[in-house]
Design a protein around this motif. Structure first.
Motif, PDB file in Angstrom:
ATOM      1  N   VAL A   9       0.853  -1.185   0.000  1.00  0.00           N
ATOM      2  CA  VAL A   9       0.000   0.000   0.000  1.00  0.00           C
ATOM      3  C   VAL A   9       0.889   1.235   0.000  1.00  0.00           C
ATOM      4  N   ALA A  10       0.586   2.175  -0.907  1.00  0.00           N
ATOM      5  CA  ALA A  10       1.279   3.464  -0.973  1.00  0.00           C
ATOM      6  C   ALA A  10       0.242   4.556  -0.712  1.00  0.00           C
ATOM      7  N   MET A  11       0.498   5.377   0.298  1.00  0.00           N
ATOM      8  CA  MET A  11      -0.413   6.453   0.674  1.00  0.00           C
ATOM      9  C   MET A  11      -0.087   7.720  -0.112  1.00  0.00           C
ATOM     10  N   SER A  12      -1.083   8.563  -0.305  1.00  0.00           N
ATOM     11  CA  SER A  12      -0.876   9.809  -1.045  1.00  0.00           C
ATOM     12  C   SER A  12       0.095  10.748  -0.329  1.00  0.00           C
ATOM     13  N   ASP A  13       0.297  10.569   0.982  1.00  0.00           N
ATOM     14  CA  ASP A  13       1.250  11.404   1.728  1.00  0.00           C
ATOM     15  C   ASP A  13       2.678  10.872   1.667  1.00  0.00           C
ATOM     16  N   GLY A  14       2.895   9.772   0.923  1.00  0.00           N
ATOM     17  CA  GLY A  14       4.235   9.209   0.764  1.00  0.00           C
ATOM     18  C   GLY A  14       4.520   7.993   1.622  1.00  0.00           C
ATOM     19  N   GLY A  15       3.686   7.690   2.609  1.00  0.00           N
ATOM     20  CA  GLY A  15       3.889   6.511   3.448  1.00  0.00           C
ATOM     21  C   GLY A  15       3.593   5.236   2.673  1.00  0.00           C
ATOM     22  N   GLU A  16       4.292   4.153   3.037  1.00  0.00           N
ATOM     23  CA  GLU A  16       4.083   2.853   2.390  1.00  0.00           C
ATOM     24  C   GLU A  16       4.208   1.746   3.417  1.00  0.00           C
ATOM     25  N   PHE A  17       3.494   0.651   3.178  1.00  0.00           N
ATOM     26  CA  PHE A  17       3.643  -0.537   4.022  1.00  0.00           C
ATOM     27  C   PHE A  17       3.177  -1.754   3.244  1.00  0.00           C
ATOM     28  N   GLU A  18       3.509  -2.927   3.765  1.00  0.00           N
ATOM     29  CA  GLU A  18       3.078  -4.182   3.163  1.00  0.00           C
ATOM     30  C   GLU A  18       2.345  -4.987   4.222  1.00  0.00           C
ATOM     31  N   SER A  19       1.247  -5.633   3.809  1.00  0.00           N
ATOM     32  CA  SER A  19       0.466  -6.448   4.739  1.00  0.00           C
ATOM     33  C   SER A  19       0.372  -7.875   4.215  1.00  0.00           C
ATOM     34  N   GLY A  20       0.071  -8.787   5.132  1.00  0.00           N
ATOM     35  CA  GLY A  20      -0.044 -10.196   4.783  1.00  0.00           C
ATOM     36  C   GLY A  20      -1.146 -10.861   5.571  1.00  0.00           C
ATOM     37  N   PRO A  21      -1.245 -12.183   5.462  1.00  0.00           N
ATOM     38  CA  PRO A  21      -2.303 -12.926   6.134  1.00  0.00           C
ATOM     39  C   PRO A  21      -2.336 -12.628   7.633  1.00  0.00           C
ATOM     40  N   GLY A  22      -3.547 -12.402   8.136  1.00  0.00           N
ATOM     41  CA  GLY A  22      -3.725 -12.094   9.553  1.00  0.00           C
ATOM     42  C   GLY A  22      -3.684 -10.616   9.871  1.00  0.00           C
ATOM     43  N   SER A  23      -3.322  -9.778   8.902  1.00  0.00           N
ATOM     44  CA  SER A  23      -3.267  -8.330   9.132  1.00  0.00           C
ATOM     45  C   SER A  23      -4.669  -7.745   9.199  1.00  0.00           C
ATOM     46  N   VAL A  24      -4.845  -6.779  10.086  1.00  0.00           N
ATOM     47  CA  VAL A  24      -6.052  -5.967  10.155  1.00  0.00           C
ATOM     48  C   VAL A  24      -5.607  -4.546   9.867  1.00  0.00           C
ATOM     49  N   THR A  25      -6.264  -3.898   8.899  1.00  0.00           N
ATOM     50  CA  THR A  25      -5.841  -2.575   8.454  1.00  0.00           C
ATOM     51  C   THR A  25      -7.009  -1.603   8.505  1.00  0.00           C
ATOM     52  N   SER A  26      -6.757  -0.443   9.104  1.00  0.00           N
ATOM     53  CA  SER A  26      -7.677   0.684   9.022  1.00  0.00           C
ATOM     54  C   SER A  26      -7.004   1.681   8.096  1.00  0.00           C
ATOM     55  N   LEU A  27      -7.489   1.762   6.893  1.00  0.00           N
ATOM     56  CA  LEU A  27      -6.813   2.486   5.822  1.00  0.00           C
ATOM     57  C   LEU A  27      -7.657   3.686   5.400  1.00  0.00           C
ATOM     58  N   PRO A  28      -7.140   4.917   5.587  1.00  0.00           N
ATOM     59  CA  PRO A  28      -7.912   6.087   5.158  1.00  0.00           C
ATOM     60  C   PRO A  28      -7.910   6.222   3.640  1.00  0.00           C
ATOM     61  N   GLN A  29      -8.775   7.070   3.139  1.00  0.00           N
ATOM     62  CA  GLN A  29      -8.807   7.329   1.698  1.00  0.00           C
ATOM     63  C   GLN A  29      -7.492   7.964   1.274  1.00  0.00           C
ATOM     64  N   GLY A  30      -7.205   7.893  -0.041  1.00  0.00           N
ATOM     65  CA  GLY A  30      -5.976   8.460  -0.579  1.00  0.00           C
ATOM     66  C   GLY A  30      -4.839   7.458  -0.610  1.00  0.00           C
ATOM     67  N   HIS A  31      -5.040   6.351  -1.324  1.00  0.00           N
ATOM     68  CA  HIS A  31      -3.992   5.325  -1.404  1.00  0.00           C
ATOM     69  C   HIS A  31      -4.059   4.599  -2.741  1.00  0.00           C
ATOM     70  N   ASP A  32      -2.964   3.923  -3.051  1.00  0.00           N
ATOM     71  CA  ASP A  32      -2.862   2.980  -4.155  1.00  0.00           C
ATOM     72  C   ASP A  32      -2.422   1.669  -3.510  1.00  0.00           C
ATOM     73  N   ALA A  33      -2.636   0.553  -4.170  1.00  0.00           N
ATOM     74  CA  ALA A  33      -2.208  -0.741  -3.628  1.00  0.00           C
ATOM     75  C   ALA A  33      -2.004  -1.711  -4.773  1.00  0.00           C
ATOM     76  N   TRP A  34      -1.155  -2.725  -4.524  1.00  0.00           N
ATOM     77  CA  TRP A  34      -0.933  -3.750  -5.539  1.00  0.00           C
ATOM     78  C   TRP A  34      -0.545  -5.070  -4.887  1.00  0.00           C
TER      79      TRP A  34
END
Length: 122
Positions: free
Chosen positions: A75-100
């Protein structure tokens, strides 16, 4: 007087709505006054390539509260932050992102918040 409680029991094998997009699919269940979605994102999927043309926005504007069942998602956020998630992750993701999708395994997510408008034609 006690209010009657209603039990709802549903499964994603009979969704109320399905939205297909290149390299992915969203299945929606409407229940308990809300919507829950299951996203299935195949290898090669990227929001900016495969959903942006449908959404018509620069970034994904759907906030998400989701549980990841399988695969790796970057996940890449519009503010420049990035992270990667995997099985078992719980994410609260605000608007303004791309992902692949990273790697060769499907990413499967259950989304309790942002699925209602996800991949809906602009």
């Amino acid at each position: 007087m006690v209010a009657e409680q209603v039990v709802e029991h549903r499964a994603f094998d009979r969704p109320d709505e399905v939205r297909e997009f290149e390299n992915g699919r969203l299945e929606l269940l409407n229940m308990a006054g809300g919507t829950v979605g299951r996203l299935i994102l195949r290898p090669g999927w990227q929001w900016s390539r495969h959903v942006r043309p449908v959404a018509g926005t620069e970034w994904c504007e759907a906030p998400h509260f989701q549980y990841q069942i399988s695969g790796r998602l970057h996940v890449a956020m519009s503010d420049g932050g990035e992270f990667e998630s995997g099985p078992g992750s719980v994410t609260s993701l605000p608007q303004g992102h791309d992902a692949w999708v990273v790697g060769d395994e499907d990413v499967v997510l259950v989304d309790w918040y942002g699925a209602t408008d996800y991949a809906k034609q602009a």
